[in-house]
Write a protein that holds these residues in place. Structure first.
Motif, PDB file in Angstrom:
ATOM      1  N   THR A 243      14.560  -4.299 -24.663  1.00  0.00           N
ATOM      2  CA  THR A 243      13.799  -4.008 -26.004  1.00  0.00           C
ATOM      3  C   THR A 243      13.349  -5.212 -26.676  1.00  0.00           C
ATOM      4  O   THR A 243      14.453  -6.173 -26.702  1.00  0.00           O
ATOM      5  N   THR A 244      11.999  -5.361 -27.030  1.00  0.00           N
ATOM      6  CA  THR A 244      11.636  -6.416 -27.604  1.00  0.00           C
ATOM      7  C   THR A 244      11.592  -6.298 -29.043  1.00  0.00           C
ATOM      8  O   THR A 244      10.924  -5.200 -29.689  1.00  0.00           O
ATOM      9  N   LEU A 245      12.194  -6.955 -30.100  1.00  0.00           N
ATOM     10  CA  LEU A 245      12.044  -6.989 -31.366  1.00  0.00           C
ATOM     11  C   LEU A 245      10.694  -7.485 -31.748  1.00  0.00           C
ATOM     12  O   LEU A 245      10.421  -8.990 -31.456  1.00  0.00           O
ATOM     13  N   THR A 246       9.780  -6.848 -32.365  1.00  0.00           N
ATOM     14  CA  THR A 246       8.364  -7.225 -32.770  1.00  0.00           C
ATOM     15  C   THR A 246       8.550  -7.800 -34.366  1.00  0.00           C
ATOM     16  O   THR A 246       7.724  -8.531 -34.586  1.00  0.00           O
ATOM     17  N   GLY A 247       9.319  -7.182 -35.089  1.00  0.00           N
ATOM     18  CA  GLY A 247       9.038  -7.695 -36.461  1.00  0.00           C
ATOM     19  C   GLY A 247       9.837  -6.822 -37.311  1.00  0.00           C
ATOM     20  O   GLY A 247      10.448  -5.800 -37.075  1.00  0.00           O
ATOM     21  N   TRP A 248       9.923  -7.162 -38.652  1.00  0.00           N
ATOM     22  CA  TRP A 248      10.575  -6.438 -39.710  1.00  0.00           C
ATOM     23  C   TRP A 248       9.416  -6.185 -40.594  1.00  0.00           C
ATOM     24  O   TRP A 248       8.457  -6.753 -40.846  1.00  0.00           O
ATOM     25  N   VAL A 249       9.531  -4.809 -40.817  1.00  0.00           N
ATOM     26  CA  VAL A 249       8.843  -4.135 -41.921  1.00  0.00           C
ATOM     27  C   VAL A 249       9.514  -3.990 -43.219  1.00  0.00           C
ATOM     28  O   VAL A 249      10.720  -3.403 -43.166  1.00  0.00           O
ATOM     29  N   HIS A 250       8.876  -4.541 -44.216  1.00  0.00           N
ATOM     30  CA  HIS A 250       9.724  -4.689 -45.651  1.00  0.00           C
ATOM     31  C   HIS A 250       8.795  -4.014 -46.465  1.00  0.00           C
ATOM     32  O   HIS A 250       7.614  -4.115 -46.520  1.00  0.00           O
ATOM     33  N   VAL A 251       9.471  -2.884 -47.050  1.00  0.00           N
ATOM     34  CA  VAL A 251       8.760  -2.052 -48.176  1.00  0.00           C
ATOM     35  C   VAL A 251       9.452  -1.950 -49.461  1.00  0.00           C
ATOM     36  O   VAL A 251      10.671  -1.856 -49.618  1.00  0.00           O
ATOM     37  N   ILE A 252       8.605  -2.643 -50.442  1.00  0.00           N
ATOM     38  CA  ILE A 252       9.137  -2.772 -51.882  1.00  0.00           C
ATOM     39  C   ILE A 252       8.842  -1.479 -52.389  1.00  0.00           C
ATOM     40  O   ILE A 252       7.525  -1.381 -52.667  1.00  0.00           O
ATOM     41  N   CYS A 253       9.736  -0.772 -52.955  1.00  0.00           N
ATOM     42  CA  CYS A 253       9.291   0.403 -53.916  1.00  0.00           C
ATOM     43  C   CYS A 253       9.629  -0.131 -55.257  1.00  0.00           C
ATOM     44  O   CYS A 253      10.453  -0.708 -55.953  1.00  0.00           O
ATOM     45  N   TRP A 254       8.470   0.379 -56.144  1.00  0.00           N
ATOM     46  CA  TRP A 254       8.646   0.062 -57.606  1.00  0.00           C
ATOM     47  C   TRP A 254       8.314   1.357 -58.528  1.00  0.00           C
ATOM     48  O   TRP A 254       7.634   2.193 -57.881  1.00  0.00           O
ATOM     49  N   ALA A 255       9.256   1.300 -59.364  1.00  0.00           N
ATOM     50  CA  ALA A 255       9.135   2.701 -60.327  1.00  0.00           C
ATOM     51  C   ALA A 255       9.696   2.118 -61.819  1.00  0.00           C
ATOM     52  O   ALA A 255      10.319   0.962 -62.021  1.00  0.00           O
ATOM     53  N   ASP A 256       9.412   3.302 -62.556  1.00  0.00           N
ATOM     54  CA  ASP A 256       9.917   2.878 -63.925  1.00  0.00           C
ATOM     55  C   ASP A 256      11.285   3.017 -64.502  1.00  0.00           C
ATOM     56  O   ASP A 256      11.784   2.889 -65.355  1.00  0.00           O
TER      57      ASP A 256
ATOM     58  N   ASP B 158      14.155   6.729 -50.865  1.00  0.00           N
ATOM     59  CA  ASP B 158      14.387   7.899 -49.973  1.00  0.00           C
ATOM     60  C   ASP B 158      13.115   8.349 -49.335  1.00  0.00           C
ATOM     61  O   ASP B 158      12.897   8.742 -47.961  1.00  0.00           O
ATOM     62  N   LYS B 159      12.137   8.491 -50.031  1.00  0.00           N
ATOM     63  CA  LYS B 159      10.794   9.035 -49.267  1.00  0.00           C
ATOM     64  C   LYS B 159      10.096   8.211 -48.217  1.00  0.00           C
ATOM     65  O   LYS B 159       9.603   8.736 -47.357  1.00  0.00           O
ATOM     66  N   VAL B 160      10.559   6.794 -48.703  1.00  0.00           N
ATOM     67  CA  VAL B 160       9.736   5.797 -47.577  1.00  0.00           C
ATOM     68  C   VAL B 160      10.725   5.882 -46.213  1.00  0.00           C
ATOM     69  O   VAL B 160       9.839   6.012 -45.287  1.00  0.00           O
ATOM     70  N   VAL B 161      11.990   5.974 -46.398  1.00  0.00           N
ATOM     71  CA  VAL B 161      12.872   6.153 -45.364  1.00  0.00           C
ATOM     72  C   VAL B 161      12.616   7.258 -44.465  1.00  0.00           C
ATOM     73  O   VAL B 161      12.418   7.370 -43.177  1.00  0.00           O
ATOM     74  N   GLU B 162      12.406   8.481 -45.212  1.00  0.00           N
ATOM     75  CA  GLU B 162      11.909   9.717 -44.519  1.00  0.00           C
ATOM     76  C   GLU B 162      10.701   9.695 -43.827  1.00  0.00           C
ATOM     77  O   GLU B 162      10.618  10.144 -42.711  1.00  0.00           O
ATOM     78  N   PHE B 163       9.864   9.038 -44.542  1.00  0.00           N
ATOM     79  CA  PHE B 163       8.213   8.902 -44.063  1.00  0.00           C
ATOM     80  C   PHE B 163       8.304   8.119 -42.789  1.00  0.00           C
ATOM     81  O   PHE B 163       7.851   8.436 -41.566  1.00  0.00           O
ATOM     82  N   PHE B 164       9.139   6.997 -42.854  1.00  0.00           N
ATOM     83  CA  PHE B 164       8.992   5.941 -41.743  1.00  0.00           C
ATOM     84  C   PHE B 164       9.718   6.584 -40.390  1.00  0.00           C
ATOM     85  O   PHE B 164       9.315   6.574 -39.373  1.00  0.00           O
ATOM     86  N   GLY B 165      11.050   7.424 -40.577  1.00  0.00           N
ATOM     87  CA  GLY B 165      11.625   8.045 -39.516  1.00  0.00           C
ATOM     88  C   GLY B 165      10.971   9.256 -39.122  1.00  0.00           C
ATOM     89  O   GLY B 165      11.015   9.309 -37.685  1.00  0.00           O
ATOM     90  N   GLN B 166       9.957  10.028 -39.819  1.00  0.00           N
ATOM     91  CA  GLN B 166       9.056  11.107 -39.137  1.00  0.00           C
ATOM     92  C   GLN B 166       7.941  10.649 -38.597  1.00  0.00           C
ATOM     93  O   GLN B 166       7.542  11.133 -37.826  1.00  0.00           O
ATOM     94  N   LYS B 167       7.477   9.600 -39.096  1.00  0.00           N
ATOM     95  CA  LYS B 167       5.756   9.263 -38.626  1.00  0.00           C
ATOM     96  C   LYS B 167       5.779   8.219 -37.597  1.00  0.00           C
ATOM     97  O   LYS B 167       4.812   8.067 -36.983  1.00  0.00           O
ATOM     98  N   ILE B 168       6.799   7.613 -37.325  1.00  0.00           N
ATOM     99  CA  ILE B 168       6.642   6.453 -36.396  1.00  0.00           C
ATOM    100  C   ILE B 168       6.500   6.931 -35.013  1.00  0.00           C
ATOM    101  O   ILE B 168       6.968   7.937 -34.784  1.00  0.00           O
ATOM    102  N   ASP B 169       5.540   6.483 -34.389  1.00  0.00           N
ATOM    103  CA  ASP B 169       5.290   6.770 -33.037  1.00  0.00           C
ATOM    104  C   ASP B 169       6.341   6.336 -31.794  1.00  0.00           C
ATOM    105  O   ASP B 169       6.283   5.210 -31.467  1.00  0.00           O
TER     106      ASP B 169
END
Length: 122
Positions: A51-64, A74-85
């Motif tokens: 397997t080739t490690l191509t990169g890191w995806v960093h998602v910074i979540c901001w809220a009040d 949690d929604k970002v983790v769920e999204f990434f897990g469900q949507k990645i090809d």
């Protein structure tokens, strides 16, 4: 980088997205995500698969609030897990690499995902 940005741009509907290198005005925006891509290279061999490690995806979540930022993460983790090809990419893990309160009084959580492509069998 292009794949990840296109995926979020086309499929993410919960909050605005601040893409790397683009202007973003946070005033009046209660929640958003900040998407960054860090290229990496390296081969990982395991059980005859390379397997080739191509990169890191960093998602910074901001809220009040702490509760809202945790829900958004949690929604970002769920999204990434469900949507990645999965026929093209895989991600085996994610980490919370930072969290806290910024000077703008917004709460943040930084999620980091490894993004890999299959290089075949060895």
């Amino acid at each position: 980088k292009e794949y990840v940005e296109t995926l979020f741009n086309d499929e993410w509907t919960l909050t605005p997205i601040h893409f790397e290198g683009m202007d973003f005005r946070e005033e009046g925006v209660p929640e958003w995500i900040n998407l960054l891509y860090q290229p990496r290279s390296g081969l990982i061999s395991s059980f005859g698969q390379t397997t080739t490690l191509t990169g890191w995806v960093h998602v910074i979540c901001w809220a009040d609030s702490p509760k809202k930022v945790e829900e958004l993460a949690d929604k970002v983790v769920e999204f990434f897990g469900q949507k990645i090809d999965r026929s093209r990419y895989k991600t085996d893990r994610f980490e919370i690499t930072d969290q806290g309160v910024a000077p703008n009084e917004k709460f943040f959580i930084t999620l980091s995902f490894d993004l890999m492509t299959s290089a075949g069998t060895c």
